[in-house]
Write a protein that holds these residues in place. Structure first.
Motif, PDB file in Angstrom:
ATOM      1  N   HIS A 135      44.065  18.899 -28.115  1.00 31.44           N
ATOM      2  CA  HIS A 135      43.607  18.546 -29.450  1.00 31.44           C
ATOM      3  C   HIS A 135      43.030  19.713 -30.146  1.00 31.44           C
ATOM      4  O   HIS A 135      42.063  20.770 -29.625  1.00 31.44           O
ATOM      5  CB  HIS A 135      42.381  17.560 -29.182  1.00 31.44           C
ATOM      6  N   THR A 187      35.989  14.576 -31.452  1.00 27.76           N
ATOM      7  CA  THR A 187      36.279  12.911 -31.495  1.00 27.76           C
ATOM      8  C   THR A 187      36.499  12.732 -30.122  1.00 27.76           C
ATOM      9  O   THR A 187      37.277  11.873 -29.752  1.00 27.76           O
ATOM     10  CB  THR A 187      37.383  12.530 -32.340  1.00 27.76           C
ATOM     11  N   GLY A 214      35.255  10.929 -27.629  1.00 28.59           N
ATOM     12  CA  GLY A 214      34.987   9.638 -27.128  1.00 28.59           C
ATOM     13  C   GLY A 214      36.260   8.711 -27.436  1.00 28.59           C
ATOM     14  O   GLY A 214      36.607   8.002 -26.471  1.00 28.59           O
ATOM     15  N   ASP A 215      36.768   8.847 -28.691  1.00 30.26           N
ATOM     16  CA  ASP A 215      38.074   7.956 -28.938  1.00 30.26           C
ATOM     17  C   ASP A 215      39.197   8.237 -28.124  1.00 30.26           C
ATOM     18  O   ASP A 215      39.930   7.642 -27.680  1.00 30.26           O
ATOM     19  CB  ASP A 215      38.239   8.200 -30.590  1.00 30.26           C
ATOM     20  N   ILE A 216      39.365   9.721 -27.918  1.00 29.91           N
ATOM     21  CA  ILE A 216      40.525  10.401 -27.273  1.00 29.91           C
ATOM     22  C   ILE A 216      40.493   9.912 -25.780  1.00 29.91           C
ATOM     23  O   ILE A 216      41.374   9.456 -25.301  1.00 29.91           O
ATOM     24  CB  ILE A 216      40.454  12.099 -27.341  1.00 29.91           C
ATOM     25  N   LEU A 248      38.948   7.069 -24.588  1.00 23.09           N
ATOM     26  CA  LEU A 248      39.347   5.672 -24.512  1.00 23.09           C
ATOM     27  C   LEU A 248      40.775   5.417 -24.724  1.00 23.09           C
ATOM     28  O   LEU A 248      41.389   4.716 -23.997  1.00 23.09           O
ATOM     29  CB  LEU A 248      38.596   4.807 -25.520  1.00 23.09           C
ATOM     30  N   ALA A 249      41.588   6.356 -25.553  1.00 25.51           N
ATOM     31  CA  ALA A 249      42.905   6.170 -25.482  1.00 25.51           C
ATOM     32  C   ALA A 249      43.671   6.705 -24.018  1.00 25.51           C
ATOM     33  O   ALA A 249      44.568   6.088 -23.753  1.00 25.51           O
ATOM     34  CB  ALA A 249      43.428   7.106 -26.702  1.00 25.51           C
ATOM     35  N   ARG A 255      43.276   3.851 -21.549  1.00 24.40           N
ATOM     36  CA  ARG A 255      44.314   2.796 -21.973  1.00 24.40           C
ATOM     37  C   ARG A 255      45.564   3.170 -21.521  1.00 24.40           C
ATOM     38  O   ARG A 255      46.477   2.636 -20.860  1.00 24.40           O
ATOM     39  CB  ARG A 255      44.288   2.353 -23.420  1.00 24.40           C
TER      40      ARG A 255
END
Length: 96
Positions: free
Chosen positions: A61, A66, A68-70, A72-73, A76
């Motif tokens: 990246h 960001t 935290g969002d990364i 979680l992705a 998943r």
């Protein structure tokens, strides 16, 4: 006048110790060095203590702010890959 400094690029990655094992998530600027440190157990922290040295997933990246969002992705995606193999369920363990 305020100078704008670009944010440092980095990686988000997940390592494990074995199938259905412990996951470790990290956000380094130098992924190659960090994975080497995991494999050689050079840092006496969580990942070394649990033998997490097998890279499962990573993403590069330009802005790591960001994370935290990364992360979680990434969890998943790992869930999808693990689920496809019939292994551990991250939802059942409250990770997702």
């Amino acid at each position: 006048m305020h100078k704008h400094h670009p944010r440092m690029a980095g990686y988000v990655y997940i390592v494990t110790n074995h199938k259905r094992g412990t996951l470790y998530i990290g956000v380094p600027s130098n992924l190659e060095r960090r994975i080497f440190e995991h494999r050689e157990r050079l840092t006496p922290r969580f990942a070394s203590r649990y033998g997490c040295n097998q890279l499962v997933w990573y993403e590069e990246h330009l802005q790591i702010g960001t994370a935290g969002d990364i992360v979680l992705a990434g969890l998943r995606r790992a869930q999808e890959q693990i689920g496809d193999e019939g292994d551990a369920d991250l939802d059942a363990h409250g990770i997702l």
